[in-house]
Design a protein around this motif. Sequence first.
Motif, PDB file in Angstrom:
ATOM      1  N   GLU A 171      -2.870  -5.375   5.164  1.00  0.00           N
ATOM      2  CA  GLU A 171      -3.145  -5.341   3.736  1.00  0.00           C
ATOM      3  C   GLU A 171      -2.487  -4.135   3.072  1.00  0.00           C
ATOM      4  O   GLU A 171      -2.137  -3.151   3.723  1.00  0.00           O
ATOM      5  CB  GLU A 171      -4.659  -5.332   3.488  1.00  0.00           C
ATOM      6  CG  GLU A 171      -5.325  -6.636   3.894  1.00  0.00           C
ATOM      7  CD  GLU A 171      -6.773  -6.715   3.463  1.00  0.00           C
ATOM      8  OE1 GLU A 171      -7.282  -5.716   2.897  1.00  0.00           O
ATOM      9  OE2 GLU A 171      -7.391  -7.765   3.674  1.00  0.00           O
ATOM     10  N   SER A 172      -2.343  -4.235   1.769  1.00  0.00           N
ATOM     11  CA  SER A 172      -1.658  -3.207   0.993  1.00  0.00           C
ATOM     12  C   SER A 172      -2.560  -2.694  -0.120  1.00  0.00           C
ATOM     13  O   SER A 172      -3.656  -3.211  -0.354  1.00  0.00           O
ATOM     14  CB  SER A 172      -0.383  -3.790   0.370  1.00  0.00           C
ATOM     15  OG  SER A 172      -0.727  -4.784  -0.586  1.00  0.00           O
TER      16      SER A 172
ATOM     17  N   VAL B 118      -6.318  -6.034  -6.483  1.00  0.00           N
ATOM     18  CA  VAL B 118      -6.583  -7.404  -6.927  1.00  0.00           C
ATOM     19  C   VAL B 118      -8.020  -7.799  -6.599  1.00  0.00           C
ATOM     20  O   VAL B 118      -8.698  -8.456  -7.401  1.00  0.00           O
ATOM     21  CB  VAL B 118      -5.583  -8.391  -6.286  1.00  0.00           C
ATOM     22  CG1 VAL B 118      -5.998  -9.840  -6.552  1.00  0.00           C
ATOM     23  CG2 VAL B 118      -4.181  -8.149  -6.848  1.00  0.00           C
ATOM     24  N   MET B 119      -8.504  -7.394  -5.444  1.00  0.00           N
ATOM     25  CA  MET B 119      -9.886  -7.688  -5.070  1.00  0.00           C
ATOM     26  C   MET B 119     -10.876  -7.039  -6.039  1.00  0.00           C
ATOM     27  O   MET B 119     -11.986  -7.534  -6.251  1.00  0.00           O
ATOM     28  CB  MET B 119     -10.165  -7.206  -3.648  1.00  0.00           C
ATOM     29  CG  MET B 119      -9.421  -7.992  -2.582  1.00  0.00           C
ATOM     30  SD  MET B 119      -9.957  -9.714  -2.463  1.00  0.00           S
ATOM     31  CE  MET B 119     -11.588  -9.508  -1.757  1.00  0.00           C
ATOM     32  N   GLU B 120     -10.462  -5.929  -6.655  1.00  0.00           N
ATOM     33  CA  GLU B 120     -11.304  -5.231  -7.632  1.00  0.00           C
ATOM     34  C   GLU B 120     -11.114  -5.779  -9.048  1.00  0.00           C
ATOM     35  O   GLU B 120     -11.713  -5.275 -10.003  1.00  0.00           O
ATOM     36  CB  GLU B 120     -10.976  -3.738  -7.620  1.00  0.00           C
ATOM     37  CG  GLU B 120     -11.312  -3.040  -6.299  1.00  0.00           C
ATOM     38  CD  GLU B 120     -10.736  -1.642  -6.215  1.00  0.00           C
ATOM     39  OE1 GLU B 120     -10.093  -1.210  -7.203  1.00  0.00           O
ATOM     40  OE2 GLU B 120     -10.904  -0.996  -5.172  1.00  0.00           O
ATOM     41  N   GLY B 121     -10.269  -6.799  -9.207  1.00  0.00           N
ATOM     42  CA  GLY B 121     -10.030  -7.399 -10.516  1.00  0.00           C
ATOM     43  C   GLY B 121      -8.950  -6.721 -11.325  1.00  0.00           C
ATOM     44  O   GLY B 121      -8.848  -6.933 -12.534  1.00  0.00           O
TER      45      GLY B 121
ATOM     46  N   ARG C  69       4.082  -0.544  -1.828  1.00  0.00           N
ATOM     47  CA  ARG C  69       2.645  -0.580  -2.117  1.00  0.00           C
ATOM     48  C   ARG C  69       2.178  -1.998  -2.440  1.00  0.00           C
ATOM     49  O   ARG C  69       0.981  -2.262  -2.500  1.00  0.00           O
ATOM     50  CB  ARG C  69       2.327   0.348  -3.298  1.00  0.00           C
ATOM     51  CG  ARG C  69       2.702   1.799  -3.033  1.00  0.00           C
ATOM     52  CD  ARG C  69       2.749   2.601  -4.325  1.00  0.00           C
ATOM     53  NE  ARG C  69       1.437   2.766  -4.916  1.00  0.00           N
ATOM     54  CZ  ARG C  69       1.230   3.280  -6.139  1.00  0.00           C
ATOM     55  NH1 ARG C  69       2.281   3.637  -6.894  1.00  0.00           N
ATOM     56  NH2 ARG C  69       0.010   3.424  -6.609  1.00  0.00           N
ATOM     57  N   VAL C  70       3.115  -2.907  -2.662  1.00  0.00           N
ATOM     58  CA  VAL C  70       2.779  -4.287  -3.008  1.00  0.00           C
ATOM     59  C   VAL C  70       2.460  -5.098  -1.744  1.00  0.00           C
ATOM     60  O   VAL C  70       1.440  -5.787  -1.658  1.00  0.00           O
ATOM     61  CB  VAL C  70       3.919  -4.952  -3.802  1.00  0.00           C
ATOM     62  CG1 VAL C  70       3.594  -6.414  -4.116  1.00  0.00           C
ATOM     63  CG2 VAL C  70       4.184  -4.174  -5.095  1.00  0.00           C
ATOM     64  N   ILE C  71       3.358  -5.030  -0.751  1.00  0.00           N
ATOM     65  CA  ILE C  71       3.154  -5.713   0.524  1.00  0.00           C
ATOM     66  C   ILE C  71       3.463  -4.713   1.642  1.00  0.00           C
ATOM     67  O   ILE C  71       4.557  -4.150   1.682  1.00  0.00           O
ATOM     68  CB  ILE C  71       4.055  -6.958   0.672  1.00  0.00           C
ATOM     69  CG1 ILE C  71       3.901  -7.897  -0.538  1.00  0.00           C
ATOM     70  CG2 ILE C  71       3.720  -7.711   1.960  1.00  0.00           C
ATOM     71  CD1 ILE C  71       4.845  -9.083  -0.510  1.00  0.00           C
TER      72      ILE C  71
ATOM     73  N   HIS D  93       9.198  -1.618  -3.140  1.00  0.00           N
ATOM     74  CA  HIS D  93       9.096  -3.066  -3.008  1.00  0.00           C
ATOM     75  C   HIS D  93      10.387  -3.820  -3.319  1.00  0.00           C
ATOM     76  O   HIS D  93      10.462  -5.025  -3.060  1.00  0.00           O
ATOM     77  CB  HIS D  93       7.970  -3.574  -3.921  1.00  0.00           C
ATOM     78  CG  HIS D  93       7.622  -5.013  -3.716  1.00  0.00           C
ATOM     79  ND1 HIS D  93       7.222  -5.531  -2.495  1.00  0.00           N
ATOM     80  CD2 HIS D  93       7.616  -6.065  -4.591  1.00  0.00           C
ATOM     81  CE1 HIS D  93       6.983  -6.824  -2.624  1.00  0.00           C
ATOM     82  NE2 HIS D  93       7.212  -7.173  -3.877  1.00  0.00           N
ATOM     83  N   ALA D  94      11.385  -3.159  -3.873  1.00  0.00           N
ATOM     84  CA  ALA D  94      12.601  -3.871  -4.289  1.00  0.00           C
ATOM     85  C   ALA D  94      13.848  -3.105  -3.862  1.00  0.00           C
ATOM     86  O   ALA D  94      14.514  -2.466  -4.686  1.00  0.00           O
ATOM     87  CB  ALA D  94      12.602  -4.093  -5.798  1.00  0.00           C
TER      88      ALA D  94
END
Length: 312
Positions: free
Chosen positions: A171-172, A178-181, A262-264, A289-290
Amino acid sequence: MPRPLTRNLFLILTVSLLLSACSRQGIYETAIGLERSSAGLEADTVTVDSLDIAYLRNHKAVDGDTIVMIHGFGANKDNWTRLAGHLTGDFNVYAIDLPGHGESSKPIDIGYRLEDQAGYVAQILDALSVDNAHIMGNSMGGAITALYAANHPGKVKSAVLFDPAGILEYESELVDLVMEGDNPLIPRKPGDFERLMEFALEKEPFVPWPIMGVMEERAIANREVNEVIFAAIRDAGFESDFRDAITEIQAPVLIIWGKEDRVINYRNGEVFAEAIPGSRLELMEGIGHAPMVEAPAESAELFRTFIGQPAE
């Protein structure tokens, strides 16, 4: 020869246009056009079923292989111009705006699962008469690239996956948010786009403020379709099927991952490498990430070395 747009050209352009009282939109369009031209690219469109698909292609075709470039979630074809500038002298490049992104059609009521999008790529390439190409993809586009390669083995010379989505064994920071909204990948208000850039990129490219402002406005305007696309991917429950699918890839596969992603989490690269027969994993220090945006020259060299066609 590489033809990336330099920081000095951006500065000169921005100052000149400001002095001539151009709108921010005018500055944006001119700057993007200049960067595309500097990379040896020009814009075009193709209609696929009821969808208008925008893409970039070589201004002048060359006697070389074809490269197809597929952007990530919430991104667009111009994420590839800096890398393309190092490749269009020897390769024919197509950078595509996927449905729901960039300047392509953005219907809400079509499928946006990874499998759906891989199908759209197949239709788009058929419409462009592109066959037997090198395929590159970043993030969501990396997962789409992997599925396309698995489903169309005779049409892929090689695949390059930049920080691909599809496997989240490790996990990242994004998953926690995202889990926190809180999803930093979907700008909703002023200031969110700058946060997105800082979150996704460890090595941010220089972007003048008028251009950044237009990019933010467009990202906020795309909020609804971005939420639909993100939900379609998140809720698909695809990971086991995805892992099974990519074991069928026959083309040579290069996986490039920024260690500061930090994304994946970059450690998922090892899982990809184990799943895809004969693939190679390259980790890039100090990159997020890019990699194709943050380190375009190094990314181009990794690709050239991988396929055995070094720059002259």
